[in-house]
Design an enzyme around this catalytic site. Structure first.
Site, PDB file in Angstrom:
ATOM      1  N   HIS A 162      -0.279   8.313   7.335  1.00 29.14           N
ATOM      2  CA  HIS A 162       0.556   9.220   6.272  1.00 29.14           C
ATOM      3  C   HIS A 162       0.309  11.191   6.266  1.00 29.14           C
ATOM      4  O   HIS A 162      -0.376  10.854   7.396  1.00 29.14           O
ATOM      5  CB  HIS A 162      -1.106   9.560   5.626  1.00 29.14           C
ATOM      6  CG  HIS A 162      -0.875  10.382   4.311  1.00 29.14           C
ATOM      7  ND1 HIS A 162      -0.328   9.248   3.061  1.00 29.14           N
ATOM      8  CD2 HIS A 162      -1.223  11.337   3.707  1.00 29.14           C
ATOM      9  CE1 HIS A 162      -0.075  10.601   1.646  1.00 29.14           C
ATOM     10  NE2 HIS A 162      -1.290  11.562   2.491  1.00 29.14           N
TER      11      HIS A 162
ATOM     12  N   GLU B 115     -10.562   0.127   0.102  1.00 28.61           N
ATOM     13  CA  GLU B 115     -10.424  -0.373  -1.400  1.00 28.61           C
ATOM     14  C   GLU B 115      -9.749   0.858  -2.107  1.00 28.61           C
ATOM     15  O   GLU B 115      -8.914   0.841  -3.025  1.00 28.61           O
ATOM     16  CB  GLU B 115     -11.522  -0.862  -2.489  1.00 28.61           C
ATOM     17  CG  GLU B 115     -11.613  -1.989  -1.688  1.00 28.61           C
ATOM     18  CD  GLU B 115     -12.729  -2.412  -1.060  1.00 28.61           C
ATOM     19  OE1 GLU B 115     -13.097  -1.554   0.448  1.00 28.61           O
ATOM     20  OE2 GLU B 115     -13.099  -4.127  -0.082  1.00 28.61           O
ATOM     21  N   GLY B 116      -9.441   2.078  -1.414  1.00 24.42           N
ATOM     22  CA  GLY B 116      -9.254   3.062  -2.718  1.00 24.42           C
ATOM     23  C   GLY B 116      -7.788   3.729  -1.395  1.00 24.42           C
ATOM     24  O   GLY B 116      -7.385   2.566  -0.749  1.00 24.42           O
TER      25      GLY B 116
ATOM     26  N   MET C  47       4.642   1.224   1.570  1.00 30.99           N
ATOM     27  CA  MET C  47       5.009   1.613   0.220  1.00 30.99           C
ATOM     28  C   MET C  47       3.973   1.184  -0.943  1.00 30.99           C
ATOM     29  O   MET C  47       4.125   1.955  -2.127  1.00 30.99           O
ATOM     30  CB  MET C  47       6.291   2.442  -0.118  1.00 30.99           C
ATOM     31  CG  MET C  47       6.740   3.288   0.410  1.00 30.99           C
ATOM     32  SD  MET C  47       5.905   4.784   0.801  1.00 30.99           S
ATOM     33  CE  MET C  47       6.917   5.496   2.066  1.00 30.99           C
TER      34      MET C  47
HETATM   35  C1  GAR Z   1       6.164   8.465   7.399  1.00 33.85           C
HETATM   36  O1  GAR Z   1       6.406   9.774   6.913  1.00 33.85           O
HETATM   37  C2  GAR Z   1       4.811   7.685   6.608  1.00 33.85           C
HETATM   38  O2  GAR Z   1       3.586   8.511   7.012  1.00 33.85           O
HETATM   39  C3  GAR Z   1       4.953   7.764   5.512  1.00 33.85           C
HETATM   40  O3  GAR Z   1       6.428   7.277   4.681  1.00 33.85           O
HETATM   41  C4  GAR Z   1       7.760   7.626   6.334  1.00 33.85           C
HETATM   42  C5  GAR Z   1       7.630   5.996   7.034  1.00 33.85           C
HETATM   43  O4  GAR Z   1       8.798   6.322   7.814  1.00 33.85           O
HETATM   44  N1  GAR Z   1       4.181   7.079   4.920  1.00 33.85           N
HETATM   45  C6  GAR Z   1       3.466   6.553   3.280  1.00 33.85           C
HETATM   46  O5  GAR Z   1       3.857   7.821   2.628  1.00 33.85           O
HETATM   47  C7  GAR Z   1       2.610   5.769   2.640  1.00 33.85           C
HETATM   48  N2  GAR Z   1       2.151   7.097   2.062  1.00 33.85           N
HETATM   49  P1  GAR Z   1       9.040   5.332   8.857  1.00 33.85           P
HETATM   50  O6  GAR Z   1       9.459   3.534   7.832  1.00 33.85           O
HETATM   51  O7  GAR Z   1      10.247   5.774   9.841  1.00 33.85           O
HETATM   52  O8  GAR Z   1       7.831   5.032   9.587  1.00 33.85           O
END
Ligand code: GAR
Length: 197
Positions: free
Chosen positions: A110, A148-149, A91
């Protein structure tokens, strides 16, 4: 042997999907050499421990200074001779120095159909809330290269599902997560097939 470092912040169900895919032979010639967590409480660290995978905590708590934190992350990735970095529910935004160092070797999962509902502020449950509020008919998950974005790198694989009339952010998240667990290991296979290692 492909040396994978997985970066996490939470539950780690996507980490688990990669562990299982290596264990059951779907992903070959690969091992997870460490799990790096931004959060010492992440359940993902328990999953790593259970499978005998090294867990490393590099978060804001341990390294409040952003530059220092970034240096630690690069050090940890290099120490284990990482060939591929998987962001699996990580995150935080990676600093450009780290991205440059591992160009083409960092992938992220994502929970939306990029380019929709991604970028600044769109993470975890916020994505699904926005999808439901907008009355979208479909959503899904995407694995992409990290540049980088924010969520702007080239898409590797994407899968759709229909938003059901009775869906709320939680029910949608649960169904999207199932798709994530399928496409993340597939993305590793695609990456390997490109002969990146
Ligand atoms: C997942 O849905 C992943 O795609 C999202 O967080 C969750 C983690 O679940 N990631 C994002 O939003 C990144 N921008 P997990 O810890 O059970 O794998």
């Amino acid at each position: 042997m492909l040396r994978i470092s997985v970066m996490v912040s939470g539950s780690g169900s996507n980490l688990q999907a990669v562990i299982d895919s290596i264990d059951n032979g779907q992903i070959k010639d690969a091992e997870i050499v460490q799990v790096i967590s931004s959060n010492s409480e992440a359940f993902a660290l328990e999953r790593a421990k259970k499978h005998g995978i090294k867990g490393v905590v590099i978060g804001k708590q341990e390294f409040p200074d952003e530059e220092e934190r970034n240096v630690e992350l690069i050090k940890a990735l290099k120490k284990e001779n990482t060939n591929l970095v998987i962001l699996a529910g990580y995150m935080n935004i990676l600093k450009p120095e780290l991205v440059k160092e591992f160009k083409g070797r960092i992938i992220n999962i994502h929970p939306s159909l990029i380019p929709k509902y991604c970028g600044e502020g769109f993470y975890g449950g916020k994505v699904h809330e926005a999808v439901i509020n907008a009355g979208e008919k479909e959503s899904g998950a995407t694995v992409h290269y990290v540049d980088e974005g924010i969520d702007s790198g080239e898409v590797i694989i994407q899968e759709k599902l229909f938003v059901e009339p009775g869906d709320n952010p939680e029910s949608l998240a649960a169904r999207v997560l199932k798709i994530e667990h399928i496409i993340l290991p597939k993305a590793v296979l695609i990456w390997q097939s490109k002969g990146e290692k």
